[in-house]
Design an enzyme around this catalytic site. Structure first.
Site, PDB file in Angstrom:
ATOM      1  N   GLU A 175       1.132   5.777  -0.448  1.00 52.41           N
ATOM      2  CA  GLU A 175       0.539   6.964   0.161  1.00 52.41           C
ATOM      3  C   GLU A 175      -0.835   7.256  -0.419  1.00 52.41           C
ATOM      4  OE1 GLU A 175       1.581  11.735   0.635  1.00 52.41           O
ATOM      5  OE2 GLU A 175       2.873  10.422  -0.544  1.00 52.41           O
ATOM      6  N   GLU A 217      -3.389   1.397  -3.180  1.00 51.63           N
ATOM      7  CA  GLU A 217      -2.729   0.094  -3.135  1.00 51.63           C
ATOM      8  C   GLU A 217      -1.742  -0.073  -4.278  1.00 51.63           C
ATOM      9  OE1 GLU A 217      -6.236  -2.436  -2.974  1.00 51.63           O
ATOM     10  OE2 GLU A 217      -5.737  -2.945  -0.897  1.00 51.63           O
ATOM     11  N   VAL A 218      -0.757  -0.967  -4.055  1.00 54.94           N
ATOM     12  CA  VAL A 218       0.248  -1.284  -5.071  1.00 54.94           C
ATOM     13  C   VAL A 218       0.062  -2.747  -5.456  1.00 54.94           C
ATOM     14  CG1 VAL A 218       2.695  -1.313  -5.646  1.00 54.94           C
ATOM     15  CG2 VAL A 218       1.819   0.389  -4.030  1.00 54.94           C
ATOM     16  N   ALA A 233       0.853  -1.183   0.000  1.00 58.05           N
ATOM     17  CA  ALA A 233       0.000   0.000   0.000  1.00 58.05           C
ATOM     18  C   ALA A 233       0.885   1.228   0.000  1.00 58.05           C
ATOM     19  CB  ALA A 233      -0.938   0.004   1.207  1.00 58.05           C
ATOM     20  N   ASP A 273      15.316  11.869   0.188  1.00 53.26           N
ATOM     21  CA  ASP A 273      14.838  10.769   1.035  1.00 53.26           C
ATOM     22  C   ASP A 273      15.543   9.472   0.658  1.00 53.26           C
ATOM     23  OD1 ASP A 273      13.397   9.557   3.025  1.00 53.26           O
ATOM     24  OD2 ASP A 273      11.581   9.301   1.841  1.00 53.26           O
TER      25      ASP A 273
END
Length: 984
Positions: free
Chosen positions: A629, A632-633, A627, A744
């Site tokens: 941001e 879902e992936v 999941a 990041d």
């Protein structure tokens, strides 16, 4: 015995329902004292019942007077908690037809009423005589009436009627009898309620239970198991019906382990020498062989000394012993490979699950000392748990003495306090070919060539004479492969086709011959478009260089002219105007520069420019893999026209999104679409013209780098880890050259494919760190959210993000990789991390980390960002390490860096631990708790005596885990030696 008798009594008394009497006029010896109205109506008289017993009765017979309304009211009756009341009435009625001259108002029935109240409210002076306050129960009719003849012959036909009423909620009630013209006698009235009796059923005792308020009510009663019995499955209960009978049993109790049923009402302890292992077992059984139960109520028979029971052995199985050692070992040596064969042990311990472990030790020439074999030694079919008496061992060092211990173990070997029985064999290997080349890297590529480099084998076993390269197009098979040779560890392969993917392998050759080919790796030549694009990018640089050359020549001419004329014009005025300087940007002319999609007036235009739109019909979603941001992936497949089907990762935008969320979601695609590098996650395209909106990228089989390393702790060599770091650095070099700052960079944002290629990902968070409010990784700083453990100090303090701050983050990633995914700064709070960095403290080297790699980490963590290396320098440094693996042999220590204060992850205070479980939890090795306890290492004192062979025997086979545990054991031993009281 008393309890058994009580249970038998309860069982016998369960035949009929119980009735509890509230009032019975048959037992009255004095006047009943009921209230009659009018006084000429009901009359209390003494009489005799059918057994000639004296009883008090009420009679009325005003049949010759019309309009009779005679009431009889009982005294107050306490209901004692009953909800439904039964009234039994015994009475006689005169047949109206047998009465001469009787008017038509003669009746043969009467009415029964009741009235609920909490206290006595009716007396002879204050009774109420109307139907209004009463509730009618029924009109009572006689089944039989008597005539004058019966009366003369003293043949009274007695009627018995029972009526019930309820539900009752007050403390008590009155009964009222209404006569309206009958000649009758009320012989007796019995008021009672019903309840289900105490009973023993299914090895449970059920208490007396009152019936419900209605005749159809079912009242639940919870049972209590008899002594030494336990419930099975669901809680045990019975239902008490309106007639006071038990019904619908649910659940049951059975005798618990160590007890057997007796007469269905008691549970008796199993006598000594017998056992009962579970509730389900019917009765006690005699102890199996080699076991005993010296006391009563044994759930299991304990094994005799020297015999054991495996964890998976049921209690009914006999106890068994450990096997003797294998016999008659035969060894066959072939260069650096060995085949060992042996005969099974003479004694199997009474079991048929004997297996074998091979303990490999590499020794000095004099065999006075030996150490554990290298991790790359291969055992076929395996090293541990062999079921056949044969093993093939390869990848040994040439000309090296070895000792092999062949252990025989069975299902109870781990229970024995003694090491397994074994047989040893000493062997010395012969001359051998070199080991495999661990990894290859692409240096450059053109349309028709690829330049590759690789490190030398970890075990050259002699002087490397040359290398042989085998390559073929991926779409073909290796039978169509071509060969090339190189005297060095670099090679350029020419004569290739543009835009094709080639499978390449390499092997080294010594005087002993060729080693094995390396693993297959894929590299691709440039397409025509790639070549032209690269040429266009380099043309301005070439032109600029040529122009600079011309300017340089002209400058030399001008300087010579000025110098020659200097004397003639020395008196002329000196120019006072200063030269004006103009900044033209950091990038070289023609270099591809990253464009922030949010600089577009319409961000959707950036999506259209940098991301390819894909028809949703080409996409097939298969399964959820995570999941993100925004939604879902999924893992799926992409089949574009004219291309082969490939696996892809699909990020989706959840339903109900706002326009801002849609722009933010697609901004990552606008960023990724600008990048084209083998170490940057590749964007396949987007789906924006249907729902859900999707971002489609290449699929990375091994997922995030941090979790992948933790799952494979200790399973990669240093050179493999350096290869991963080199790939990450190459990707960041590409991003920095495009003037893109990631912000990041962390192992969690690096993805790994099936070939262990690492690719930089997660470009969506780099712009929106301040929007994350949920992830504890990101901590507030100056109003925003920053991943403190990975972020450079200037970025934390001033939000100054540059490629130099990405270099700092890369140093943290290096530390994560070399520690196999350990959390940077461990359990320190984010504020403690900031304070430590401000005081110039840095992370220490991970266990077994090469000194050269830790020094590179420290270079990345320079406080002055201008002193940190650039990513291009980092790539060059790692390439040198890969070409010269000997530079990675020196292991870093904290004391080796005196000029740099390092954080010291404090060694746990082992004096604070009381159990092996506590110790394993502290060093994050709790997954081996059962293995330690099963093998008999139940105290810290026993643990301090463990060796690497002990760890291997109990199932700790990963080299990284062995090193971590042995290091902790060494520290524990030191602490215990310093504090002898701990050993007590």
């Amino acid at each position: 015995m008393a309890l058994d008798c009580l249970l038998l009594f309860l069982l016998a008394s369960a035949v009929a329902a119980m009735e509890e009497t509230l009032m019975d006029t048959r037992t009255a010896t004095a006047e009943l004292g009921w209230t009659a109205n009018p006084a000429s109506g009901w009359e209390e008289v003494s009489g005799y019942d059918e057994n000639l017993n004296t009883i008090r009765t009420y009679q009325v017979c005003n049949v010759f007077e019309p309009n009779q309304n005679n009431w009889l009211l009982t005294t107050f009756i306490n209901r004692r908690g009953a909800h439904r009341i039964y009234t039994e009435m015994r009475f006689t009625v005169r047949d109206c037809s047998s009465l001469p001259n009787v008017p038509g108002s003669c009746k043969e029935t009467f009415n029964l009423y009741y009235y609920e109240t909490d206290s006595v409210i009716a007396t002879k002076k204050s009774a109420f005589w109307s139907e209004a306050p009463y509730l009618k129960v029924d009109t009572i009719a006689a089944d039989e009436s008597f005539s004058q003849v019966d009366f003369g012959g003293r043949l009274m036909k007695v009627n018995t009627e029972v009526r019930s009423f309820g539900p009752l909620t007050r403390n008590g009630f009155y009964l009222a009898f209404q006569d309206y013209g009958a000649c009758m006698s009320l012989l007796s009235v019995r008021v009672f309620f019903k309840k289900c009796p105490s009973i023993v059923q299914n090895f449970a005792v059920f208490p007396e239970t009152m019936t419900g308020a209605e005749s159809t009510s079912l009242v639940i009663a919870r049972g209590t198991c008899i002594p030494n019995a336990e419930e099975v499955d669901v809680p045990i209960k019975l239902y008490c019906n309106g007639d006071g009978e038990w019904m619908v049993p649910i659940g049951r109790c059975t005798c618990k382990a160590g007890y057997e049923p007796e007469n269905s009402v008691a549970c008796k302890a199993c006598p000594a020498g017998t056992f009962k292992a579970s509730q389900e077992a019917e009765g006690c059984s005699h102890c199996p062989s080699n076991s005993r139960s010296p006391s009563e109520a044994s759930p299991i028979c304990t094994c005799r000394t020297g015999y054991y029971r495996a964890d998976f052995d049921p209690p009914e199985v006999a106890c068994t012993s450990v096997p003797s050692g294998p016999r008659n070992v035969i060894s066959i040596v072939n260069e650096t490979s060995i085949i060992l064969e042996w005969h099974p042990p003479r004694e199997t311990g009474g079991r048929d699950d004997v297996t074998y472990n091979i303990i490999c030790k590499k020794c000095r020439a004099d065999r006075r000392s030996c150490s554990r074999c290298d991790d790359n030694v291969e055992f076929v079919p395996r090293q541990l748990g062999l079921t056949e008496c044969r093993v093939s061992i390869s990848s040994l060092w040439a000309h090296t003495p070895y000792t092999f211990d062949i252990q025989a173990i069975n299902g109870v070997s781990s229970k024995s306090p003694f090491p397994p029985q074994h047989v040893s064999v000493n062997i010395t290997t012969n001359q051998a070919a070199p080991s495999t080349v661990p990894i290859m890297h692409q240096v450059s590529a053109t349309m028709r060539s690829i330049t590759l480099s690789w490190p030398q084998p970890e075990q050259p076993n002699g002087i490397i004479l040359d290398y042989e390269i085998r390559y073929y197009e991926k779409e073909h098979n290796e039978f169509n492969s071509s060969m090339a040779r190189s005297q060095t560890n670099t090679a350029r392969i020419d004569g290739l086709r543009p835009g094709m993917v080639y499978v390449v392998q390499v092997r080294a050759r010594t005087v002993a011959g060729y080693g094995k080919f390396s693993g297959k790796m894929c590299f691709q030549t440039l397409t025509d478009d790639d070549y032209k694009s690269e040429l266009r990018e380099q043309l301005p640089l070439i032109a600029g260089s040529a122009a600079a050359g011309v300017v340089f020549v002209v400058s030399l001419v001008a300087i010579s002219i000025v110098c020659s004329r200097k004397r003639a014009y020395s008196k002329e005025a000196v120019y006072s105007d200063k030269l004006q300087h103009y900044s033209t940007g950091r990038g070289s002319p023609g270099m591809k520069i990253y464009i922030d999609p949010f600089t577009y007036e319409d961000p959707n235009e950036a999506v259209r420019e940098f991301a390819k739109e894909i028809d949703v019909s080409f996409v097939k979603i298969e399964e959820v893999i995570g999941a993100g941001e925004f939604g879902e992936v999924y893992k799926g497949r992409l089949k574009l026209p004219g291309k082969r089907e490939i696996y892809v990762a699909i990020k989706t935008l959840k339903a109900g999104y706002s326009e801002k969320q849609r722009r933010d979601f697609l901004s990552e695609a606008s960023i990724m679409g600008q990048f084209d590098h083998p170490n940057i996650i590749r964007l396949e395209g987007v789906v924006t013209k249907s729902r859900p909106v999707m971002i489609i990228t290449e699929f990375m089989e091994n997922g995030a780098l941090d979790s992948f390393l933790r799952q494979n702790d200790g399973q990669f060599t240093v050179i493999q880890l350096v290869g991963m770091l080199r790939g990450i650095a190459a990707g960041m070099k590409y991003l920095s050259e495009m003037n893109y700052v990631h912000r990041d960079l962390a192992a969690r944002n690096i993805l790994v494919n099936s070939n262990l290629v690492c690719k930089v990902s997660d470009f969506g968070l780099s712009r929106y760190l301040q929007d994350d409010t949920s992830d504890p990784t990101y901590t507030s700083s100056l109003g925003g959210k920053i991943p403190v453990r990975w972020t450079a100090p200037e970025a934390i303090a001033y939000r100054k993000f540059t490629s130099a701050s990405d270099v700092w983050s890369y140093g943290i990633v290096m530390w994560e990789v070399m520690s196999f995914g350990e959390r940077p700064y461990w359990d320190m709070s984010n504020q403690d991390v900031i304070n430590a960095i401000e005081q110039d403290y840095r992370l220490p080297p991970p266990m077994d980390c090469p000194a050269a790699l830790h020094q590179l980490m420290l270079d990345c963590w320079q406080k002055d960002r201008n002193s940190r290396p650039r990513f291009a320098e980092i790539v060059n440094t790692l390439d040198k390490m890969i070409r010269n693996p000997a530079s990675l042999k020196t292991v870093a220590t904290i004391t080796a860096v005196p000029s740099q204060p390092l954080l010291d992850r404090s060694i746990p205070d082992f004096t604070a631990f009381t159990t092996v479980d506590d110790w394993l939890s502290a060093i994050k090795m709790v997954q081996y708790r059962d293995s330690f306890l099963t093998a008999g290492f139940t105290s810290l004192q026993l643990v301090t005596q463990m060796t690497s062979e002990d760890l291997l025997r109990i199932g700790v086979t990963l080299a990284g885990h062995q090193k971590k545990i042995l290091s902790s054991i060494h520290s524990m031993r030191v602490q215990m030696n310093q504090s002898p009281s701990v050993m007590a």
